[in-house]
Enzyme design. Structure first.
Site, PDB file in Angstrom:
ATOM      1  N   TYR A 154      70.312 -17.411  79.191  1.00 26.47           N
ATOM      2  CA  TYR A 154      70.097 -18.634  78.414  1.00 26.47           C
ATOM      3  C   TYR A 154      68.724 -19.228  78.734  1.00 26.47           C
ATOM      4  O   TYR A 154      67.961 -19.583  77.824  1.00 26.47           O
ATOM      5  CB  TYR A 154      71.205 -19.626  78.737  1.00 26.47           C
ATOM      6  CG  TYR A 154      71.108 -20.945  78.003  1.00 26.47           C
ATOM      7  CD1 TYR A 154      71.428 -21.029  76.649  1.00 26.47           C
ATOM      8  CD2 TYR A 154      70.702 -22.104  78.656  1.00 26.47           C
ATOM      9  CE1 TYR A 154      71.340 -22.232  75.971  1.00 26.47           C
ATOM     10  CE2 TYR A 154      70.608 -23.306  77.984  1.00 26.47           C
ATOM     11  CZ  TYR A 154      70.929 -23.378  76.643  1.00 26.47           C
ATOM     12  OH  TYR A 154      70.832 -24.571  75.977  1.00 26.47           O
ATOM     13  N   ALA A 155      68.393 -19.309  80.022  1.00 28.91           N
ATOM     14  CA  ALA A 155      67.092 -19.855  80.414  1.00 28.91           C
ATOM     15  C   ALA A 155      65.958 -19.002  79.857  1.00 28.91           C
ATOM     16  O   ALA A 155      64.945 -19.527  79.380  1.00 28.91           O
ATOM     17  CB  ALA A 155      66.998 -19.946  81.936  1.00 28.91           C
TER      18      ALA A 155
END
Length: 284
Positions: A154-155
């Site tokens: 996600y990051a």
């Protein structure tokens, strides 16, 4: 009537954005993946909501939706494109199936490229259309500047989206199309509330199981304390309409904590997060 395309409107930030924009007189073309969601949102929002059926990773479907919107605009430009659709893939990176990592990038990053290429002509890249150029708003995250353990995919998608947005903003200068990032912290949406459904059993025999349990509990707490989706809708409205918009709006229920993790030395933040999750080696 000013018109905006918003992706991922079935729930969460996309739903909140559609609600706020419609309340302020916009017509919203909102993407959903299911006919049932299209019918539900049309009933909820009325004729100012026009559902578009597509998955952001389906290039042909997105192009077809853009053609549908072009016809509806009748020669006018869009006031904006809001790239919101996204998912959050969780798990320790060393153990994560590559298919899940690819899915994360396909939806959160490549999907933004697909929708931007399809709708940018309607935002103003096609100079034969009438009206002022619109704006592109990309929904990033506080996780686009500060990465936490077990959300590396996600990051990665959100860090990349920040860079993509900056490059694109400068590329579109000759066309007068602005590109603005809205970066939410925790929001009371399904993407956070689903934390209890995260399956951590594949990691039972890894060093991460206790930390994963703590992380899941932390995400559930954030879901309960998160901002209402309409608050993010208001930030998107500002990004679309402010005379001199900022290039990035951070909207979080914990602004001081966000400031600290962005300002303190990275090694200090490592120890702070590692201590909270039990990731530090013994004696550290």
């Amino acid at each position: 009537m000013r018109s905006v395309v918003v992706t991922g409107t079935s729930t969460g930030i996309g739903w909140g954005t559609a609600k706020v924009l419609i309340a302020h007189g916009f017509r919203v073309f909102g993407s959903v993946r299911k006919t049932a969601d299209a019918e539900r949102l049309s009933a909820e929002f009325g004729d100012r909501f026009v559902p578009l059926l597509f998955d952001v990773t389906d290039e042909a479907a997105v192009k077809a939706a853009a053609a549908q919107v072009r016809v509806a605009l009748n020669g006018e430009k869009l006031a904006g494109l809001v790239n919101n659709a996204g998912v959050a893939v969780a798990g320790p990176l060393l153990e994560l199936p590559l298919a899940e990592f690819r899915q994360q990038i396909d939806i959160n990053l490549t999907g933004v490229v697909i929708t931007t290429q399809a709708f940018a002509p309607l935002v103003g890249a096609d100079r034969t259309l009438k009206g002022e150029p619109g704006r592109i708003v990309n929904i990033s995250s506080v996780g686009g500047k500060n990465a936490v353990p077990f959300l590396a995919p996600y990051a990665a998608s959100k860090f990349a989206l920040e860079g993509l947005s900056e490059s694109l903003r400068r590329e579109l200068l000759p066309l007068g199309i602005d590109v603005i990032v809205v970066a939410p912290g925790a929001v009371a949406t399904a993407i956070w509330g689903k934390a209890e459904q995260i399956d951590i059993t594949p990691y039972l025999n890894t060093p991460y199981i206790k930390a994963l349990e703590r992380m899941r509990g932390h995400m559930l707490t954030l879901a309960k304390q998160g901002l209402p989706p309409e608050r993010l809708g208001e930030a998107v409205l500002q990004a679309l309409t402010a005379p001199g918009p900022k290039v990035r709006y951070t909207v979080t229920p914990q602004p001081f904590q966000d400031f600290l993790v962005r300002t303190l030395p990275k090694r200090f933040v490592d120890r702070m997060i590692g201590g909270r999750l039990g990731l530090l080696p013994p004696g550290k």
